[in-house]
Scaffold this motif. Structure first.
Motif, PDB file in Angstrom:
ATOM      1  N   ALA A 117       0.850  -1.190   0.000  1.00  0.00           N
ATOM      2  CA  ALA A 117       0.000   0.000   0.000  1.00  0.00           C
ATOM      3  C   ALA A 117       0.885   1.238   0.000  1.00  0.00           C
ATOM      4  O   ALA A 117       1.840   1.318   0.767  1.00  0.00           O
ATOM      5  N   ILE A 118       0.561   2.206  -0.870  1.00  0.00           N
ATOM      6  CA  ILE A 118       1.382   3.422  -0.916  1.00  0.00           C
ATOM      7  C   ILE A 118       0.600   4.686  -0.543  1.00  0.00           C
ATOM      8  O   ILE A 118       1.209   5.714  -0.266  1.00  0.00           O
ATOM      9  N   VAL A 119      -0.741   4.622  -0.545  1.00  0.00           N
ATOM     10  CA  VAL A 119      -1.565   5.746  -0.088  1.00  0.00           C
ATOM     11  C   VAL A 119      -2.728   5.159   0.698  1.00  0.00           C
ATOM     12  O   VAL A 119      -3.457   4.307   0.200  1.00  0.00           O
ATOM     13  N   VAL A 120      -2.888   5.602   1.936  1.00  0.00           N
ATOM     14  CA  VAL A 120      -3.992   5.151   2.779  1.00  0.00           C
ATOM     15  C   VAL A 120      -5.051   6.243   2.825  1.00  0.00           C
ATOM     16  O   VAL A 120      -4.752   7.394   3.129  1.00  0.00           O
ATOM     17  N   PHE A 121      -6.289   5.886   2.503  1.00  0.00           N
ATOM     18  CA  PHE A 121      -7.365   6.874   2.444  1.00  0.00           C
ATOM     19  C   PHE A 121      -8.015   7.133   3.799  1.00  0.00           C
ATOM     20  O   PHE A 121      -8.464   8.242   4.077  1.00  0.00           O
ATOM     21  N   SER A 122      -8.109   6.088   4.636  1.00  0.00           N
ATOM     22  CA  SER A 122      -8.878   6.233   5.869  1.00  0.00           C
ATOM     23  C   SER A 122      -8.377   5.279   6.942  1.00  0.00           C
ATOM     24  O   SER A 122      -7.765   4.249   6.634  1.00  0.00           O
ATOM     25  N   GLN A 123      -8.653   5.607   8.202  1.00  0.00           N
ATOM     26  CA  GLN A 123      -8.248   4.765   9.332  1.00  0.00           C
ATOM     27  C   GLN A 123      -9.407   3.931   9.860  1.00  0.00           C
ATOM     28  O   GLN A 123      -9.306   3.323  10.923  1.00  0.00           O
ATOM     29  N   VAL A 124     -10.518   3.886   9.128  1.00  0.00           N
ATOM     30  CA  VAL A 124     -11.672   3.084   9.550  1.00  0.00           C
ATOM     31  C   VAL A 124     -12.167   2.261   8.359  1.00  0.00           C
ATOM     32  O   VAL A 124     -11.970   2.650   7.212  1.00  0.00           O
ATOM     33  N   PRO A 125     -12.824   1.127   8.620  1.00  0.00           N
ATOM     34  CA  PRO A 125     -13.334   0.321   7.516  1.00  0.00           C
ATOM     35  C   PRO A 125     -14.437   1.016   6.721  1.00  0.00           C
ATOM     36  O   PRO A 125     -14.620   0.731   5.530  1.00  0.00           O
ATOM     37  N   LEU A 254       6.186   6.431 -11.646  1.00  0.00           N
ATOM     38  CA  LEU A 254       4.742   6.344 -11.853  1.00  0.00           C
ATOM     39  C   LEU A 254       4.018   6.252 -10.515  1.00  0.00           C
ATOM     40  O   LEU A 254       2.946   6.846 -10.329  1.00  0.00           O
ATOM     41  N   ALA A 255       4.596   5.527  -9.578  1.00  0.00           N
ATOM     42  CA  ALA A 255       4.008   5.427  -8.242  1.00  0.00           C
ATOM     43  C   ALA A 255       3.971   6.796  -7.569  1.00  0.00           C
ATOM     44  O   ALA A 255       2.999   7.143  -6.895  1.00  0.00           O
ATOM     45  N   THR A 256       5.018   7.583  -7.779  1.00  0.00           N
ATOM     46  CA  THR A 256       5.060   8.930  -7.214  1.00  0.00           C
ATOM     47  C   THR A 256       3.957   9.798  -7.795  1.00  0.00           C
ATOM     48  O   THR A 256       3.302  10.561  -7.076  1.00  0.00           O
ATOM     49  N   LYS A 257       3.715   9.663  -9.081  1.00  0.00           N
ATOM     50  CA  LYS A 257       2.656  10.436  -9.737  1.00  0.00           C
ATOM     51  C   LYS A 257       1.285  10.041  -9.194  1.00  0.00           C
ATOM     52  O   LYS A 257       0.431  10.905  -8.925  1.00  0.00           O
ATOM     53  N   LEU A 258       1.058   8.737  -9.026  1.00  0.00           N
ATOM     54  CA  LEU A 258      -0.208   8.277  -8.467  1.00  0.00           C
ATOM     55  C   LEU A 258      -0.394   8.779  -7.040  1.00  0.00           C
ATOM     56  O   LEU A 258      -1.477   9.247  -6.666  1.00  0.00           O
ATOM     57  N   ALA A 259       0.666   8.686  -6.244  1.00  0.00           N
ATOM     58  CA  ALA A 259       0.586   9.152  -4.863  1.00  0.00           C
ATOM     59  C   ALA A 259       0.277  10.639  -4.808  1.00  0.00           C
ATOM     60  O   ALA A 259      -0.543  11.085  -3.998  1.00  0.00           O
ATOM     61  N   ARG A 260       0.923  11.397  -5.681  1.00  0.00           N
ATOM     62  CA  ARG A 260       0.696  12.844  -5.693  1.00  0.00           C
ATOM     63  C   ARG A 260      -0.754  13.166  -6.061  1.00  0.00           C
ATOM     64  O   ARG A 260      -1.377  14.045  -5.468  1.00  0.00           O
ATOM     65  N   ALA A 261      -1.307  12.457  -7.046  1.00  0.00           N
ATOM     66  CA  ALA A 261      -2.690  12.693  -7.454  1.00  0.00           C
ATOM     67  C   ALA A 261      -3.662  12.379  -6.321  1.00  0.00           C
ATOM     68  O   ALA A 261      -4.625  13.122  -6.081  1.00  0.00           O
ATOM     69  N   PHE A 262      -3.408  11.287  -5.589  1.00  0.00           N
ATOM     70  CA  PHE A 262      -4.323  10.904  -4.519  1.00  0.00           C
ATOM     71  C   PHE A 262      -4.180  11.792  -3.284  1.00  0.00           C
ATOM     72  O   PHE A 262      -5.176  12.133  -2.648  1.00  0.00           O
ATOM     73  N   VAL A 263      -2.963  12.180  -2.930  1.00  0.00           N
ATOM     74  CA  VAL A 263      -2.792  13.085  -1.790  1.00  0.00           C
ATOM     75  C   VAL A 263      -3.433  14.429  -2.097  1.00  0.00           C
ATOM     76  O   VAL A 263      -4.089  15.041  -1.241  1.00  0.00           O
ATOM     77  N   THR A 303     -13.277  11.144   8.490  1.00  0.00           N
ATOM     78  CA  THR A 303     -12.531   9.893   8.635  1.00  0.00           C
ATOM     79  C   THR A 303     -11.461   9.728   7.560  1.00  0.00           C
ATOM     80  O   THR A 303     -10.611   8.844   7.674  1.00  0.00           O
ATOM     81  N   PHE A 304     -11.490  10.546   6.525  1.00  0.00           N
ATOM     82  CA  PHE A 304     -10.484  10.444   5.473  1.00  0.00           C
ATOM     83  C   PHE A 304      -9.183  11.109   5.904  1.00  0.00           C
ATOM     84  O   PHE A 304      -9.183  12.132   6.594  1.00  0.00           O
ATOM     85  N   SER A 305      -8.090  10.525   5.477  1.00  0.00           N
ATOM     86  CA  SER A 305      -6.761  11.040   5.805  1.00  0.00           C
ATOM     87  C   SER A 305      -6.524  12.381   5.119  1.00  0.00           C
ATOM     88  O   SER A 305      -7.102  12.676   4.070  1.00  0.00           O
ATOM     89  N   THR A 306      -5.643  13.170   5.704  1.00  0.00           N
ATOM     90  CA  THR A 306      -5.247  14.429   5.067  1.00  0.00           C
ATOM     91  C   THR A 306      -3.938  14.288   4.303  1.00  0.00           C
ATOM     92  O   THR A 306      -3.611  15.125   3.467  1.00  0.00           O
ATOM     93  N   ASP A 307      -3.182  13.212   4.589  1.00  0.00           N
ATOM     94  CA  ASP A 307      -1.859  13.088   3.968  1.00  0.00           C
ATOM     95  C   ASP A 307      -1.578  11.724   3.340  1.00  0.00           C
ATOM     96  O   ASP A 307      -0.541  11.539   2.701  1.00  0.00           O
ATOM     97  N   GLY A 308      -2.468  10.753   3.529  1.00  0.00           N
ATOM     98  CA  GLY A 308      -2.289   9.450   2.909  1.00  0.00           C
ATOM     99  C   GLY A 308      -1.322   8.519   3.620  1.00  0.00           C
ATOM    100  O   GLY A 308      -1.011   7.437   3.118  1.00  0.00           O
ATOM    101  N   ARG A 309      -0.833   8.920   4.818  1.00  0.00           N
ATOM    102  CA  ARG A 309       0.151   8.091   5.520  1.00  0.00           C
ATOM    103  C   ARG A 309      -0.508   6.928   6.263  1.00  0.00           C
ATOM    104  O   ARG A 309      -1.639   7.025   6.712  1.00  0.00           O
ATOM    105  N   MET A 310       0.233   5.854   6.410  1.00  0.00           N
ATOM    106  CA  MET A 310      -0.197   4.722   7.212  1.00  0.00           C
ATOM    107  C   MET A 310       0.065   5.033   8.685  1.00  0.00           C
ATOM    108  O   MET A 310       1.198   5.365   9.060  1.00  0.00           O
TER     109      MET A 310
END
Length: 351
Positions: A117-125, A254-263, A303-310
């Motif tokens: 996993a490289i971007v986490v959206f939320s800390q709850v199911p 490419l992973a960096t680009k995806l992470a940047r778009a999601f953050v 409940t959504f993350s602000t930075d995408g971190r685990m």
């Protein structure tokens, strides 16, 4: 080649009925896709475990906002109702990434597969166990579901992992109830209405619609951090973007680009209200009850993350839950550090 270039979300059909001829066709299509990516690696396919589910909203929103395009990527989102099916598409090479539950990264490592996993959206199911209003009001906990048929999106899906754990907490082994795979959204609603299931685990906006219509009531709520901590003993990182480790190491740019778009998308969500965000989403996501969709989204936004971190304490909680129903996760050594990385979202933050 047009089938691979659609910019909107599409749905992949069930894999259960595949004939030998169709299997051969899929192998050919996968080979063609791999060749196309070799020619143009910026064309990516991401499987989403249900594009209409509120928990996976950042995937569709990133596309609607044009953030993938801003990174020079042409991303196709394909929808699968269950995460176990989405991960299969990743492992065959059909897709380059999955927007699904983090617990699949642990489950796959137990099976000898490496994804991260490289971007986490939320800390709850973002899930809730709902019970049909046909059942007596004395059913007030998971324990009272003994002998009942419980709906999950799929066997081996995250909803099945959570259901096994929650029932085990009540001292109920798998033989004391029946789990039935019924998919999500409309198929879940149909199963509840018809009486095929007595209760089940699903997400918003389905939960809110069932409650509003008087067809179900919430038995256990995992849509808030407080409810999640009470039921599971800690935060439960769930919705995320995960990739095969081998692909990730071969395509870090490419992973960096995806992470940047999601953050960037997560930050947008915290800078705008539910009405603004809902207006960006496809009309079919909210056409039945637009005001209910906005209300559900407003409740989910915090409940959504602000930075995408685990979160540091998230993976151990997920492993503990998964070990209840997964002998491999329980008996084999799982290296949690190999199931996620904050490297890419930290690069975004630094820039």
């Amino acid at each position: 080649m047009g089938v691979f270039t659609c910019r909107g979300a599409r749905t992949r059909g069930s894999r259960g009925w595949i004939t030998p001829l169709l299997t051969a066709c899929l192998v050919t299509l996968t080979a063609v896709t791999s060749h196309a990516l070799a020619q143009d690696p910026t064309r990516l396919t991401i499987m989403v475990s249900g594009t209409a589910k509120m928990i996976y909203l950042p995937a569709t929103l990133a596309q609607r906002l044009g953030y993938f395009r801003d990174e020079g990527l042409e991303v196709e989102l394909l929808s699968q109702p269950a995460g176990v099916d989405a991960e299969s598409e990743l492992l065959t090479g059909f897709a380059q990434g999955v927007v699904g539950f983090y617990d699949h990264t642990i489950d796959l490592q137990a099976k000898g597969k490496e994804v991260r996993a490289i971007v986490v959206f939320s800390q709850v199911p973002g899930e809730a166990e709902v019970v049909s209003t046909r059942l007596p009001t004395t059913v007030e906990s998971m324990r009272e579901l003994r002998g009942r048929t419980l709906g999950v999106t799929g066997l081996g899906a995250s909803t099945s992992f959570l259901t096994r754990h929650l029932m085990a907490q009540q001292g109920l082994p798998a033989g004391d109830y029946t789990m039935l795979p019924v998919g999500a959204e409309h198929s879940f609603v149909k199963a509840l209405r018809s009486g095929r299931i007595d209760a089940g685990m699903t997400t918003d906006p389905t939960v809110s619609r069932l409650v509003r219509n008087g067809e179900a009531r919430v038995l256990l709520d995992l849509r808030t951090l407080e409810g999640t901590r009470a039921a599971l003993g800690g935060p439960y990182p769930a919705a995320c973007l995960y990739l095969q480790t081998e692909w990730l190491e071969a395509h870090p740019e490419l992973a960096t680009k995806l992470a940047r778009a999601f953050v960037r998308t997560l930050r947008y969500m915290h800078a705008h209200n539910a009405e603004d965000i809902a207006a960006r989403m496809p009309a079919e996501f909210r056409h039945e009850h637009p005001e209910l969709y906005v209300k559900s989204l407003a409740a989910a936004l915090p409940t959504f993350s602000t930075d995408g971190r685990m979160p540091d304490d998230g993976p151990p909680t997920v492993l503990r839950v998964l070990a209840t129903s997964n002998a491999n996760a329980r008996d084999k050594h799982i290296d949690l550090s190999r199931t996620y990385t904050n490297k890419f979202v930290d690069q975004v933050r630094e820039r």
